[in-house]
Motif scaffolding. Sequence first.
Motif, mmCIF file in Angstrom:
data_model
loop_
_atom_site.group_PDB
_atom_site.id
_atom_site.type_symbol
_atom_site.label_atom_id
_atom_site.label_comp_id
_atom_site.label_asym_id
_atom_site.label_seq_id
_atom_site.Cartn_x
_atom_site.Cartn_y
_atom_site.Cartn_z
ATOM 1 N N GLY A 214 -5.141 -63.172 -101.368
ATOM 2 C CA GLY A 214 -5.395 -64.823 -100.952
ATOM 3 C C GLY A 214 -5.821 -64.941 -99.617
ATOM 4 N N ASP A 215 -6.767 -65.841 -99.450
ATOM 5 C CA ASP A 215 -6.937 -66.065 -97.998
ATOM 6 C C ASP A 215 -5.607 -66.411 -97.085
ATOM 7 O OD1 ASP A 215 -7.487 -68.183 -99.440
ATOM 8 O OD2 ASP A 215 -8.497 -69.223 -97.944
ATOM 9 N N GLY A 216 -4.903 -66.880 -97.934
ATOM 10 C CA GLY A 216 -3.589 -67.475 -97.276
ATOM 11 C C GLY A 216 -2.523 -66.229 -96.921
ATOM 12 N N SER A 217 -2.330 -65.595 -97.933
ATOM 13 C CA SER A 217 -1.298 -64.208 -97.999
ATOM 14 C C SER A 217 -1.917 -63.186 -96.887
ATOM 15 C CB SER A 217 -1.338 -63.590 -99.229
ATOM 16 O OG SER A 217 -0.447 -64.340 -100.048
ATOM 17 N N ILE A 218 -3.264 -62.871 -96.731
ATOM 18 C CA ILE A 218 -3.715 -61.891 -96.131
ATOM 19 C C ILE A 218 -3.444 -62.148 -94.697
ATOM 20 C CG2 ILE A 218 -6.247 -62.518 -95.935
ATOM 21 C CD1 ILE A 218 -4.966 -59.034 -96.303
ATOM 22 N N VAL B 19 -12.709 -68.694 -92.969
ATOM 23 C CA VAL B 19 -12.472 -67.632 -92.170
ATOM 24 C C VAL B 19 -13.709 -66.364 -92.614
ATOM 25 C CG1 VAL B 19 -10.641 -65.544 -91.487
ATOM 26 C CG2 VAL B 19 -9.933 -68.072 -91.951
ATOM 27 N N GLU B 20 -14.266 -65.812 -91.631
ATOM 28 C CA GLU B 20 -15.002 -64.562 -91.820
ATOM 29 C C GLU B 20 -14.353 -63.326 -91.956
ATOM 30 O OE1 GLU B 20 -18.043 -65.000 -92.875
ATOM 31 O OE2 GLU B 20 -18.615 -66.853 -92.071
ATOM 32 N N PHE B 21 -13.776 -63.186 -92.769
ATOM 33 C CA PHE B 21 -12.843 -61.901 -92.942
ATOM 34 C C PHE B 21 -13.670 -60.512 -92.645
ATOM 35 C CE2 PHE B 21 -10.287 -64.967 -95.415
ATOM 36 C CZ PHE B 21 -9.072 -64.967 -94.736
ATOM 37 N N VAL B 22 -14.933 -60.468 -93.134
ATOM 38 C CA VAL B 22 -15.596 -59.430 -92.921
ATOM 39 C C VAL B 22 -15.670 -59.204 -91.287
ATOM 40 C CG1 VAL B 22 -17.787 -58.051 -93.109
ATOM 41 C CG2 VAL B 22 -16.996 -59.515 -94.994
ATOM 42 N N LYS B 23 -16.054 -60.059 -90.612
ATOM 43 C CA LYS B 23 -16.204 -60.293 -89.136
ATOM 44 C C LYS B 23 -14.746 -59.561 -88.366
ATOM 45 C CE LYS B 23 -19.805 -63.270 -88.033
ATOM 46 N NZ LYS B 23 -20.247 -64.457 -87.792
ATOM 47 N N ILE B 24 -13.659 -60.271 -89.212
ATOM 48 C CA ILE B 24 -12.478 -59.726 -88.594
ATOM 49 C C ILE B 24 -12.182 -58.076 -88.799
ATOM 50 C CG2 ILE B 24 -9.882 -59.696 -88.804
ATOM 51 C CD1 ILE B 24 -10.279 -62.803 -89.327
ATOM 52 N N ALA B 25 -12.371 -57.708 -90.015
ATOM 53 C CA ALA B 25 -12.323 -56.324 -90.429
ATOM 54 C C ALA B 25 -13.351 -55.706 -89.424
ATOM 55 C CB ALA B 25 -12.981 -55.969 -91.801
ATOM 56 N N ASN B 26 -14.484 -55.984 -89.276
ATOM 57 C CA ASN B 26 -15.374 -55.327 -88.295
ATOM 58 C C ASN B 26 -14.836 -55.107 -87.047
ATOM 59 O OD1 ASN B 26 -18.370 -56.527 -89.925
ATOM 60 N ND2 ASN B 26 -17.116 -54.863 -90.443
ATOM 61 N N ALA B 27 -14.380 -56.297 -86.572
ATOM 62 C CA ALA B 27 -13.704 -56.035 -85.296
ATOM 63 C C ALA B 27 -12.621 -54.756 -85.067
ATOM 64 C CB ALA B 27 -13.076 -57.501 -84.866
ATOM 65 N N TYR B 28 -11.680 -55.066 -86.265
ATOM 66 C CA TYR B 28 -10.817 -53.783 -86.021
ATOM 67 C C TYR B 28 -11.459 -52.291 -86.394
ATOM 68 C CZ TYR B 28 -6.864 -56.906 -86.160
ATOM 69 O OH TYR B 28 -5.862 -57.815 -85.727
ATOM 70 N N GLY B 29 -12.823 -52.240 -86.701
ATOM 71 C CA GLY B 29 -13.482 -50.986 -87.001
ATOM 72 C C GLY B 29 -13.266 -50.701 -88.376
ATOM 73 N N ILE B 30 -13.100 -51.843 -89.371
ATOM 74 C CA ILE B 30 -13.173 -51.616 -90.833
ATOM 75 C C ILE B 30 -14.504 -52.159 -91.532
ATOM 76 C CG2 ILE B 30 -12.015 -52.226 -92.999
ATOM 77 C CD1 ILE B 30 -9.551 -52.411 -91.132
ATOM 78 N N ASP B 31 -15.035 -51.578 -92.450
ATOM 79 C CA ASP B 31 -16.197 -52.089 -93.062
ATOM 80 C C ASP B 31 -15.834 -53.172 -94.116
ATOM 81 O OD1 ASP B 31 -18.203 -50.634 -91.840
ATOM 82 O OD2 ASP B 31 -18.118 -48.724 -93.413
ATOM 83 N N ILE C 68 -9.958 -60.054 -101.027
ATOM 84 C CA ILE C 68 -9.552 -61.343 -100.927
ATOM 85 C C ILE C 68 -10.265 -62.304 -101.754
ATOM 86 C CG2 ILE C 68 -9.312 -63.085 -99.028
ATOM 87 C CD1 ILE C 68 -9.628 -60.878 -97.006
ATOM 88 N N LEU C 69 -9.474 -62.931 -102.497
ATOM 89 C CA LEU C 69 -9.770 -63.998 -103.449
ATOM 90 C C LEU C 69 -9.744 -65.386 -102.473
ATOM 91 C CD1 LEU C 69 -7.975 -62.910 -106.486
ATOM 92 C CD2 LEU C 69 -10.294 -61.915 -105.923
ATOM 93 N N ASN C 70 -10.873 -65.460 -102.038
ATOM 94 C CA ASN C 70 -10.973 -66.448 -100.847
ATOM 95 C C ASN C 70 -11.220 -68.087 -101.379
ATOM 96 O OD1 ASN C 70 -11.281 -68.199 -98.426
ATOM 97 N ND2 ASN C 70 -12.533 -66.786 -97.441
ATOM 98 N N ASN C 71 -10.482 -68.814 -101.413
ATOM 99 C CA ASN C 71 -10.713 -70.106 -102.100
ATOM 100 C C ASN C 71 -10.391 -71.232 -100.898
ATOM 101 O OD1 ASN C 71 -8.022 -70.161 -102.045
ATOM 102 N ND2 ASN C 71 -7.690 -70.305 -104.394
#
Lengths: 558, 167
Positions: free
Chosen positions: A436-440, A490-502, A461-464
Amino acid sequence: MKTGAKILVESLQREGTEIIFGYPGGVVLPIYDELYDSPLRHILVRHEQAAAHAADGYARASGRVGVCLATSGPGACNLVTGIATAYMDSASIVAITGQVPTNLLGNDAFQESDITGITMPITKHNYLVKSAADISRVVQEAFYIAGTGRKGPVLIDIPKDVSTGLAEDTPLPEKVTLRGYNPTYKGHKRQIDKAVELIVHAERPLIYAGGGVIASDASGELVSLATLLGIPVTTTLMGIGCIPCDHPLNLGMLGMHGTEYANFAVMESDVLIAIGARFDDRVTGKIDTFAPHAKIVHIDIDPAEIGKNKRIDVPIVGDVKAVLQDMLSGLKKNNAYEPWLKKIKHWRQHHPLRVKDDGRLHPQQIIRALSELVKGEAVIVSEVGQNQMWTAQHFCFHHPRTWITSGGLGTMGYGFPAAMGAHFARPDVPVFDIAGDGSIQMNIQEMSTVAANRIPVKVAILNNMYLGMVRQWQELFFDRRYSFTELPPVEFVKIANAYGIDGIRVESPDEVIPALKAALDCDGPFVMDFRIEREENVFPMVPAGAAINEMIGGHPRS
Amino acid sequence: MKPHTLSILVENKPGVLSRVTGLFSRRGFNIESLAVGTCEEPDMSRITIVVIGDDAKVEQVMKQLHKLIDVIKVSDLTENERVERELALIKVNAEPGTSRAEIMQIAQSFRAQIVDVGSKSVILQVTGDTDKVDALEKLLRQYGVKELVRTGRIGIPRGSKIVASLK
């Protein structure tokens, strides 16, 4: 003569350790120096809590003992949630912590904490090692205790002067013997006969299978017993995977978010066979009303679980696998329960789990799509809350040890690091963390770990934008007063990208399958940000304190 | 709810007492009395704990105690005929020429010993079951008890029976 640190590393290897999840610090410097040119693989996490969860995920996915390592004080304290999680779900881990030198013990020295004191109630056992000469024996005992009987975490606290101290190799016994620890593996013959007698004369028997079936690697025996006699099976959250989801006798999960037909079956059964389960309040609802017509057989390796919450008619203390084998040897094929199975079939037809298909993005669809895509050949790890319950309800598990979740403690933040650990146990299959967006966001820093080590965990992420399960309770029981459960986008994809993750963001149902396929095609870690219906609830649901057939969000009783 | 006297045979190692008492405190049990000492086995100790609780709860604690790696045997002495004893040291006001004689008499009838005589007080040592120690203490209150120390209760089954294993 060898240093304690060298003895430790050699002892871990002797116990078959292949990987350690850890984080260095002052007093573990001597141990880390030994690891520098050791063949043991070490994964540097970004927070010690993740090291404990990763060791736990490795243990549950493999059936072996997982190992984590942290420094004294804050390092050790950060392991605590992970150790408690493992304790509640009987996961076998050995946690190694550094400690301040023995002459400073109790002095409030820099980074000192009494970790053996702190973890006393959340470990199966723990050790404060006072001499390098004790290390090999303690490690041998710790693995033995963690991985036998009712499994659980063991902590070994090693002061710095013990890891730098010198000792000779001490000969170790082939087999550990501890006079205060003798688990009972073989069930009592007369009790087993009694149980068989009860079962063959039952009209409406039901198996209630828990995590003990998986811990004991007894799924084969369980399915044999169920199939031989035609007894329906309901599983706890921890027992999911012990019988294939599509097996005609499998009723799915029981309890608070169980299927209606599983809960109805419990309430109408006349013999309930509890196997490696512990009558947890999330399973039983109001305990006095649970299985009111049933004689209860309880098989468990831990005598303290028997009769703890519910009066048991036939207790059998023993290892689930051994007991089921003994039971099977005295049984012949039977199909005496046809009328009962017919009744259950009727319930199943009229009370299925609901999935909406209205063009909006519902989490249940996502789980089902993933399930159809991987066809059981994956390890699915979850966080805690709605994400966990939707996965438990809608994913079709085919094998034991492919569903890994924090059941007893309900630890948010467990899933992502546990998925990292699970990957090292099962590199042959994809590993998903359903979040979930909380847990992650409770262990999101591990994106750095998976990126650095190319650990191919797929995070869905089941983001609600809510702490969904708490919000659901507020909606249902607190007059929709959403007190501190709304999360900002939260833009999780951007966070992932910042870590170098697609990663990929998904907003409509038709994007689900392409996103899941992209995740599977990617050979490294991958993040999916599913923007789901915000106020989706987990149904059916038994309100706290109600009987388990008093479910809300179900179908009208036919 | 009734008192249970639990006899727990443990490894004589650091931290064992803490592990044992932790199982009581997490369930909100108050320990009424506690005695720890060496026993017939050289590297073991025996812990005797008196708790008040309902039978089911006490049985659960016993099972949990048995799960501790350092616990070897657990038994509930309350289930058997047994001898239970406590010891108390009581320092009583005894100004010369006043109540000394009376105190001596009371001591005698309780088979308590006078183990120290000071200018203003005497120390009595009494052994017996809880009721006896309570009774003596009550009688001595009128003279002014300056200090009182009691050991925890210890117990042993009567006859040739030994403290049995839970298993």
